[in-house]
Design a protein around this motif. Structure first.
Motif, short mmCIF file in Angstrom:
data_model
loop_
_atom_site.label_atom_id
_atom_site.label_comp_id
_atom_site.label_asym_id
_atom_site.label_seq_id
_atom_site.Cartn_x
_atom_site.Cartn_y
_atom_site.Cartn_z
N ASP A 12 0.84 -1.20 0.00
CA ASP A 12 0.00 0.00 0.00
C ASP A 12 0.87 1.25 0.00
OD1 ASP A 12 -2.35 -1.44 -0.04
OD2 ASP A 12 -2.57 -1.45 2.14
N LYS A 13 1.94 1.22 0.78
CA LYS A 13 2.90 2.33 0.79
C LYS A 13 3.57 2.45 -0.58
CE LYS A 13 5.70 5.43 2.71
NZ LYS A 13 5.23 6.75 3.18
N ALA A 14 3.87 1.31 -1.18
CA ALA A 14 4.51 1.32 -2.50
C ALA A 14 3.61 1.98 -3.53
CB ALA A 14 4.84 -0.11 -2.92
N VAL A 15 2.32 1.67 -3.51
CA VAL A 15 1.37 2.30 -4.43
C VAL A 15 1.35 3.81 -4.22
CG1 VAL A 15 -1.08 2.59 -4.98
CG2 VAL A 15 -0.12 0.31 -4.79
N SER A 16 1.27 4.22 -2.97
CA SER A 16 1.21 5.64 -2.65
C SER A 16 2.44 6.38 -3.18
CB SER A 16 1.09 5.84 -1.14
OG SER A 16 1.14 7.21 -0.80
N CYS A 17 3.62 5.81 -2.96
CA CYS A 17 4.86 6.45 -3.40
C CYS A 17 4.92 6.54 -4.93
CB CYS A 17 6.06 5.68 -2.88
SG CYS A 17 6.36 5.86 -1.11
N CYS A 18 4.64 5.44 -5.59
CA CYS A 18 4.74 5.43 -7.05
C CYS A 18 3.67 6.30 -7.70
CB CYS A 18 4.66 4.00 -7.57
SG CYS A 18 6.11 2.99 -7.18
#
Length: 221
Positions: A154-160
């Motif tokens: 979920d953090k990865a989606v937010s960052c990208c």
């Protein structure tokens, strides 16, 4: 030299190279010429020629601002040509000169990941984001490596997503977001972003691996 500098700043790198090639400079001005030629050739992706001039500036102008810029460009050239260990060396030398910026940390994140040190890569990207939480390169790299590690998707989606929102036409950022969605099993979104990236990144090995993984996953749904 001033004309070539203006051409470089205007993004007309071919003209700058031509101007510099026709210039006559004395020994005291040679490093200025080599510096600008190295930067132009790097921008033109003529990497062998870029290395020839950048390395001269780094060797002869150790410690000054011009040499530091050349080290950073050398790191980019080495990374672009698959020489991640050399890229890491140049970036480490920059840190020894107290040049610690989001750009340097992000480049170290990429260089260490490319050498198989994923956790170390995540750490460097995290440091970059502490200095500049909105830095798109750091956001994209951190999100991408989280996905590679299978951590906090979920953090990865937010960052990208934040990285891509800052530069919607960037195919590297689109590829990263597609990769994260693939890791999440959200295939429609993954396919959309990966195909968008493929329109520009025709010969990118990582993207081709992502597309192959996507195509393999589709029949399983």
């Amino acid at each position: 030299m001033s004309k070539a500098g203006s051409e470089y700043r205007a993004g007309d790198y071919e003209s700058a190279v031509a101007t510099l090639a026709a210039a006559t400079v004395d020994e005291n001005d040679y490093l200025d010429l080599a510096y600008l030629l190295g930067l132009c050739y790097a921008r033109l992706h003529r990497f062998d020629e870029a290395l020839l001039y950048l390395e001269q500036v780094v060797t002869q102008g150790e410690g000054d601002a011009r040499a530091l810029q050349c080290r950073l460009t050398l790191a980019y050239v080495y990374a672009a040509t698959g020489r991640s260990k050399l890229a890491e060396y140049e970036l480490t030398k920059l840190m020894e000169s107290s040049l610690e910026t989001p750009q340097v940390y992000s480049a170290l994140g990429h260089a260490t990941w490319k050498q198989g040190r994923l956790d170390e890569g995540l750490s460097w990207y995290s440091k970059a984001l502490k200095l500049d939480p909105e830095n798109p390169t750091a956001l994209n790299g951190y999100g991408y490596l989280l996905a590679c590690a299978g951590k906090d998707l979920d953090k990865a989606v937010s960052c990208c997503r934040k990285a891509l929102n800052s530069d919607p036409g960037n195919p590297v950022y689109a590829d990263s977001l597609g990769w994260v969605y693939l890791k999440l099993g959200r295939l429609p979104e993954a396919g959309s972003y990966l195909r968008a990236a493929a329109k520009t990144l025709h010969d990118n090995d990582e993207l081709q691996e992502h597309l192959a993984a996507f195509e393999k996953a589709v029949p399983l749904r």
